[in-house]
Design a protein around this motif. Structure first.
Motif, PDB file in Angstrom:
ATOM      1  N   LYS A 176      19.458  29.859  24.053  1.00 40.68           N
ATOM      2  CA  LYS A 176      20.920  29.788  24.156  1.00 40.68           C
ATOM      3  C   LYS A 176      21.559  31.099  23.695  1.00 40.68           C
ATOM      4  N   LEU A 177      21.005  31.684  22.653  1.00 44.62           N
ATOM      5  CA  LEU A 177      21.540  32.948  22.160  1.00 44.62           C
ATOM      6  C   LEU A 177      21.347  34.048  23.190  1.00 44.62           C
ATOM      7  N   LYS A 178      20.192  34.089  23.837  1.00 46.59           N
ATOM      8  CA  LYS A 178      19.947  35.088  24.893  1.00 46.59           C
ATOM      9  C   LYS A 178      20.957  34.920  26.018  1.00 46.59           C
ATOM     10  N   ARG A 179      21.153  33.684  26.485  1.00 51.14           N
ATOM     11  CA  ARG A 179      22.137  33.426  27.564  1.00 51.14           C
ATOM     12  C   ARG A 179      23.534  33.823  27.131  1.00 51.14           C
ATOM     13  N   TYR A 180      23.886  33.501  25.901  1.00 51.03           N
ATOM     14  CA  TYR A 180      25.204  33.810  25.390  1.00 51.03           C
ATOM     15  C   TYR A 180      25.423  35.323  25.329  1.00 51.03           C
ATOM     16  N   LEU A 181      24.407  36.053  24.881  1.00 51.96           N
ATOM     17  CA  LEU A 181      24.543  37.502  24.758  1.00 51.96           C
ATOM     18  C   LEU A 181      24.590  38.199  26.130  1.00 51.96           C
ATOM     19  N   ARG A 182      23.978  37.601  27.139  1.00 51.99           N
ATOM     20  CA  ARG A 182      24.017  38.180  28.485  1.00 51.99           C
ATOM     21  C   ARG A 182      25.372  37.997  29.144  1.00 51.99           C
ATOM     22  N   SER A 183      26.074  36.955  28.801  1.00 54.74           N
ATOM     23  CA  SER A 183      27.347  36.676  29.489  1.00 54.74           C
ATOM     24  C   SER A 183      28.501  37.484  28.956  1.00 54.74           C
ATOM     25  N   LEU A 218      13.744  23.382  18.188  1.00 63.84           N
ATOM     26  CA  LEU A 218      15.104  23.881  17.941  1.00 63.84           C
ATOM     27  C   LEU A 218      15.144  25.405  17.949  1.00 63.84           C
ATOM     28  N   ALA A 219      14.164  26.032  17.346  1.00 64.70           N
ATOM     29  CA  ALA A 219      14.121  27.504  17.344  1.00 64.70           C
ATOM     30  C   ALA A 219      14.058  28.025  18.775  1.00 64.70           C
ATOM     31  N   GLY A 220      13.219  27.420  19.603  1.00 66.87           N
ATOM     32  CA  GLY A 220      13.131  27.833  21.011  1.00 66.87           C
ATOM     33  C   GLY A 220      14.430  27.592  21.753  1.00 66.87           C
ATOM     34  N   ARG A 221      15.042  26.437  21.522  1.00 65.18           N
ATOM     35  CA  ARG A 221      16.305  26.109  22.195  1.00 65.18           C
ATOM     36  C   ARG A 221      17.399  27.107  21.835  1.00 65.18           C
ATOM     37  N   TYR A 222      17.554  27.401  20.543  1.00 66.76           N
ATOM     38  CA  TYR A 222      18.646  28.281  20.135  1.00 66.76           C
ATOM     39  C   TYR A 222      18.344  29.746  20.428  1.00 66.76           C
ATOM     40  N   ARG A 223      17.085  30.106  20.488  1.00 65.44           N
ATOM     41  CA  ARG A 223      16.712  31.459  20.931  1.00 65.44           C
ATOM     42  C   ARG A 223      17.156  31.649  22.382  1.00 65.44           C
ATOM     43  N   ALA A 225      23.920  21.392  13.738  1.00 64.18           N
ATOM     44  CA  ALA A 225      25.374  21.484  13.518  1.00 64.18           C
ATOM     45  C   ALA A 225      25.910  22.838  13.991  1.00 64.18           C
ATOM     46  N   TYR A 226      25.219  23.911  13.636  1.00 64.80           N
ATOM     47  CA  TYR A 226      25.646  25.228  14.117  1.00 64.80           C
ATOM     48  C   TYR A 226      25.589  25.286  15.645  1.00 64.80           C
ATOM     49  N   GLY A 227      24.555  24.710  16.223  1.00 66.60           N
ATOM     50  CA  GLY A 227      24.452  24.680  17.680  1.00 66.60           C
ATOM     51  C   GLY A 227      25.625  23.936  18.311  1.00 66.60           C
ATOM     52  N   GLU A 228      26.012  22.823  17.713  1.00 64.13           N
ATOM     53  CA  GLU A 228      27.165  22.059  18.213  1.00 64.13           C
ATOM     54  C   GLU A 228      28.445  22.885  18.147  1.00 64.13           C
ATOM     55  N   GLN A 229      28.517  23.778  17.200  1.00 63.82           N
ATOM     56  CA  GLN A 229      29.691  24.647  17.059  1.00 63.82           C
ATOM     57  C   GLN A 229      29.598  25.895  17.937  1.00 63.82           C
ATOM     58  N   GLY A 230      28.493  26.064  18.643  1.00 60.28           N
ATOM     59  CA  GLY A 230      28.305  27.241  19.470  1.00 60.28           C
ATOM     60  C   GLY A 230      27.940  28.479  18.686  1.00 60.28           C
ATOM     61  N   GLN A 231      27.525  28.307  17.443  1.00 64.52           N
ATOM     62  CA  GLN A 231      27.115  29.430  16.597  1.00 64.52           C
ATOM     63  C   GLN A 231      25.591  29.562  16.693  1.00 64.52           C
ATOM     64  N   TYR A 232      25.146  30.088  17.827  1.00 66.78           N
ATOM     65  CA  TYR A 232      23.720  30.080  18.150  1.00 66.78           C
ATOM     66  C   TYR A 232      22.889  30.989  17.253  1.00 66.78           C
ATOM     67  N   GLU A 233      23.447  32.075  16.791  1.00 63.40           N
ATOM     68  CA  GLU A 233      22.700  32.954  15.894  1.00 63.40           C
ATOM     69  C   GLU A 233      22.411  32.240  14.570  1.00 63.40           C
ATOM     70  N   LEU A 234      23.426  31.553  14.030  1.00 61.94           N
ATOM     71  CA  LEU A 234      23.221  30.804  12.791  1.00 61.94           C
ATOM     72  C   LEU A 234      22.297  29.605  13.016  1.00 61.94           C
ATOM     73  N   ALA A 235      22.437  28.963  14.182  1.00 64.12           N
ATOM     74  CA  ALA A 235      21.565  27.835  14.515  1.00 64.12           C
ATOM     75  C   ALA A 235      20.115  28.299  14.582  1.00 64.12           C
ATOM     76  N   LEU A 236      19.886  29.435  15.230  1.00 59.64           N
ATOM     77  CA  LEU A 236      18.532  29.969  15.330  1.00 59.64           C
ATOM     78  C   LEU A 236      17.981  30.307  13.953  1.00 59.64           C
ATOM     79  N   GLN A 237      18.795  30.922  13.108  1.00 58.86           N
ATOM     80  CA  GLN A 237      18.318  31.271  11.766  1.00 58.86           C
ATOM     81  C   GLN A 237      17.944  30.027  10.967  1.00 58.86           C
ATOM     82  N   ALA A 238      18.757  28.983  11.043  1.00 59.36           N
ATOM     83  CA  ALA A 238      18.444  27.749  10.318  1.00 59.36           C
ATOM     84  C   ALA A 238      17.152  27.130  10.847  1.00 59.36           C
ATOM     85  N   ALA A 239      16.983  27.142  12.163  1.00 56.51           N
ATOM     86  CA  ALA A 239      15.754  26.605  12.755  1.00 56.51           C
ATOM     87  C   ALA A 239      14.546  27.435  12.331  1.00 56.51           C
TER      88      ALA A 239
END
Length: 170
Positions: free
Chosen positions: A163-170, A156-161, A126-140
Protein backbone atom coordinates in the motif's frame (compact mmCIF):
# COMPACT_ATOMS: atom_id res chain seq x y z
CA UNK A 1 -1.65 -16.41 60.70
CA UNK A 2 0.53 -15.08 57.92
CA UNK A 3 -0.98 -16.57 54.75
CA UNK A 4 1.94 -18.85 53.92
CA UNK A 5 -0.18 -22.01 54.17
CA UNK A 6 -2.65 -20.48 51.71
CA UNK A 7 0.18 -19.59 49.33
CA UNK A 8 1.45 -23.19 49.46
CA UNK A 9 -2.06 -24.44 48.67
CA UNK A 10 -2.31 -21.96 45.79
CA UNK A 11 0.93 -23.26 44.28
CA UNK A 12 -0.24 -26.85 44.73
CA UNK A 13 -3.42 -25.90 42.85
CA UNK A 14 -1.35 -24.37 40.05
CA UNK A 15 0.70 -27.56 39.79
CA UNK A 16 -2.61 -29.43 39.45
CA UNK A 17 -3.63 -26.94 36.70
CA UNK A 18 -6.56 -25.80 38.84
CA UNK A 19 -6.18 -22.06 38.38
CA UNK A 20 -9.58 -21.15 39.79
CA UNK A 21 -8.72 -22.95 42.99
CA UNK A 22 -5.34 -21.21 43.01
CA UNK A 23 -7.13 -17.88 42.78
CA UNK A 24 -9.30 -18.86 45.75
CA UNK A 25 -6.21 -19.73 47.80
CA UNK A 26 -4.40 -16.50 46.83
CA UNK A 27 -7.53 -14.52 47.75
CA UNK A 28 -7.55 -16.24 51.14
CA UNK A 29 -3.89 -15.33 51.64
CA UNK A 30 -4.72 -11.70 50.85
CA UNK A 31 -7.57 -11.78 53.36
CA UNK A 32 -5.22 -13.19 56.02
CA UNK A 33 -2.51 -10.59 55.32
CA UNK A 34 -3.95 -7.71 53.25
CA UNK A 35 -0.79 -5.61 53.59
CA UNK A 36 1.44 -8.23 51.99
CA UNK A 37 2.39 -6.85 48.57
CA UNK A 38 3.71 -10.19 47.39
CA UNK A 39 0.34 -11.86 47.95
CA UNK A 40 -1.42 -9.19 45.90
CA UNK A 41 1.21 -9.61 43.18
CA UNK A 42 0.79 -13.40 43.06
CA UNK A 43 -2.99 -13.06 42.95
CA UNK A 44 -2.66 -10.49 40.16
CA UNK A 45 -0.41 -12.77 38.11
CA UNK A 46 -2.90 -15.60 38.43
CA UNK A 47 -5.82 -13.35 37.49
CA UNK A 48 -3.85 -12.09 34.47
CA UNK A 49 -3.09 -15.65 33.35
CA UNK A 50 -6.81 -16.34 33.54
CA UNK A 51 -7.46 -13.19 31.46
CA UNK A 52 -9.34 -11.53 34.31
CA UNK A 53 -7.56 -8.27 33.69
CA UNK A 54 -9.79 -5.94 35.71
CA UNK A 55 -9.10 -7.91 38.88
CA UNK A 56 -5.45 -8.39 37.90
CA UNK A 57 -4.82 -4.65 37.61
CA UNK A 58 -6.53 -3.97 40.95
CA UNK A 59 -4.15 -6.30 42.79
CA UNK A 60 -1.13 -5.26 40.73
CA UNK A 61 -1.74 -1.65 41.72
CA UNK A 62 -2.20 -2.64 45.36
CA UNK A 63 1.13 -4.50 45.29
CA UNK A 64 2.80 -1.39 43.86
CA UNK A 65 1.15 0.84 46.42
CA UNK A 66 2.25 -1.40 49.28
CA UNK A 67 5.81 -1.69 47.98
CA UNK A 68 6.43 1.18 45.57
CA UNK A 69 10.14 0.46 45.06
CA UNK A 70 9.66 -3.10 43.77
CA UNK A 71 10.53 -3.16 40.05
CA UNK A 72 8.94 -6.55 39.35
CA UNK A 73 5.59 -5.37 40.72
CA UNK A 74 5.79 -2.21 38.59
CA UNK A 75 6.68 -4.14 35.42
CA UNK A 76 3.81 -6.55 36.00
CA UNK A 77 1.36 -3.70 36.61
CA UNK A 78 2.54 -2.02 33.40
CA UNK A 79 2.10 -5.26 31.44
CA UNK A 80 -1.45 -5.74 32.75
CA UNK A 81 -2.27 -2.10 32.05
CA UNK A 82 -0.98 -2.53 28.50
CA UNK A 83 -3.21 -5.56 27.97
CA UNK A 84 -6.21 -3.58 29.25
CA UNK A 85 -5.42 -0.75 26.83
CA UNK A 86 -5.17 -3.21 23.93
CA UNK A 87 -8.46 -4.82 24.93
CA UNK A 88 -10.21 -1.46 25.13
CA UNK A 89 -8.64 -0.12 21.93
CA UNK A 90 -9.82 -3.17 20.03
CA UNK A 91 -13.44 -2.16 20.63
CA UNK A 92 -13.11 1.36 19.21
CA UNK A 93 -13.26 1.14 15.43
CA UNK A 94 -16.60 2.83 14.73
CA UNK A 95 -15.52 6.30 13.66
CA UNK A 96 -12.39 8.37 13.14
CA UNK A 97 -12.48 9.98 16.61
CA UNK A 98 -12.65 6.59 18.27
CA UNK A 99 -9.94 5.26 15.97
CA UNK A 100 -7.71 8.19 16.93
CA UNK A 101 -8.32 7.36 20.62
CA UNK A 102 -7.56 3.70 19.94
CA UNK A 103 -4.24 4.66 18.32
CA UNK A 104 -3.32 6.71 21.38
CA UNK A 105 -4.21 3.81 23.68
CA UNK A 106 -2.16 1.39 21.59
CA UNK A 107 0.84 3.71 21.57
CA UNK A 108 0.56 3.92 25.35
CA UNK A 109 0.30 0.12 25.56
CA UNK A 110 3.51 -0.24 23.53
CA UNK A 111 5.27 2.17 25.88
CA UNK A 112 4.11 0.19 28.92
CA UNK A 113 4.95 -3.20 27.43
CA UNK A 114 7.20 -3.04 24.37
CA UNK A 115 7.01 -6.85 24.01
CA UNK A 116 3.23 -7.00 23.53
CA UNK A 117 2.91 -8.14 19.93
CA UNK A 118 -0.86 -7.74 19.89
CA UNK A 119 -0.48 -4.00 20.53
CA UNK A 120 1.78 -3.62 17.48
CA UNK A 121 -0.61 -5.65 15.32
CA UNK A 122 -3.63 -3.57 16.27
CA UNK A 123 -1.60 -0.39 15.91
CA UNK A 124 -0.64 -1.42 12.37
CA UNK A 125 -4.28 -2.04 11.50
CA UNK A 126 -5.40 1.24 13.09
CA UNK A 127 -2.76 3.23 11.22
CA UNK A 128 -3.75 1.43 8.02
CA UNK A 129 -7.39 2.40 8.58
CA UNK A 130 -6.24 6.01 8.87
CA UNK A 131 -4.26 5.75 5.64
CA UNK A 132 -0.97 6.21 7.49
CA UNK A 133 0.77 3.39 5.65
CA UNK A 134 4.32 4.25 6.69
CA UNK A 135 3.35 4.07 10.38
CA UNK A 136 1.27 0.95 9.73
CA UNK A 137 4.24 -0.72 8.07
CA UNK A 138 6.55 0.23 10.93
CA UNK A 139 4.16 -1.19 13.53
CA UNK A 140 3.82 -4.40 11.52
CA UNK A 141 7.60 -4.66 11.18
CA UNK A 142 7.96 -4.17 14.93
CA UNK A 143 5.55 -7.07 15.45
CA UNK A 144 7.61 -9.21 13.04
CA UNK A 145 10.78 -8.36 14.98
CA UNK A 146 9.12 -9.63 18.15
CA UNK A 147 7.69 -12.75 16.52
CA UNK A 148 9.33 -13.49 13.15
CA UNK A 149 7.07 -16.51 12.54
CA UNK A 150 3.82 -14.65 13.29
CA UNK A 151 1.76 -15.09 10.12
CA UNK A 152 -0.52 -12.13 10.82
CA UNK A 153 2.42 -9.80 11.43
CA UNK A 154 4.08 -10.91 8.21
CA UNK A 155 0.82 -10.52 6.24
CA UNK A 156 0.29 -7.03 7.61
CA UNK A 157 3.87 -6.01 6.84
CA UNK A 158 3.44 -7.21 3.25
CA UNK A 159 0.06 -5.50 2.90
CA UNK A 160 1.27 -2.13 4.18
CA UNK A 161 4.53 -2.34 2.22
CA UNK A 162 2.45 -2.76 -0.96
CA UNK A 163 0.00 0.00 0.00
CA UNK A 164 2.85 2.37 0.78
CA UNK A 165 4.48 1.67 -2.60
CA UNK A 166 1.16 2.36 -4.41
CA UNK A 167 0.62 5.49 -2.36
CA UNK A 168 4.10 6.82 -3.10
CA UNK A 169 3.69 6.18 -6.85
CA UNK A 170 0.47 8.16 -7.10
Amino acid sequence: MDGEDEIKQAYASILDADFERAIDWFEQAVRVDPDNADYHYKLSVTYARSNRLDKAIKHARLACKLQADHDVYRLHADAVEARLLVRDAGTQWDDSRQLYRAVEQLKQAVCLDPLLTEAYLLLAIAYGEQGQYELALQAAKDAVKLEPQNAQANRLAGRYRAKLKRYLRS
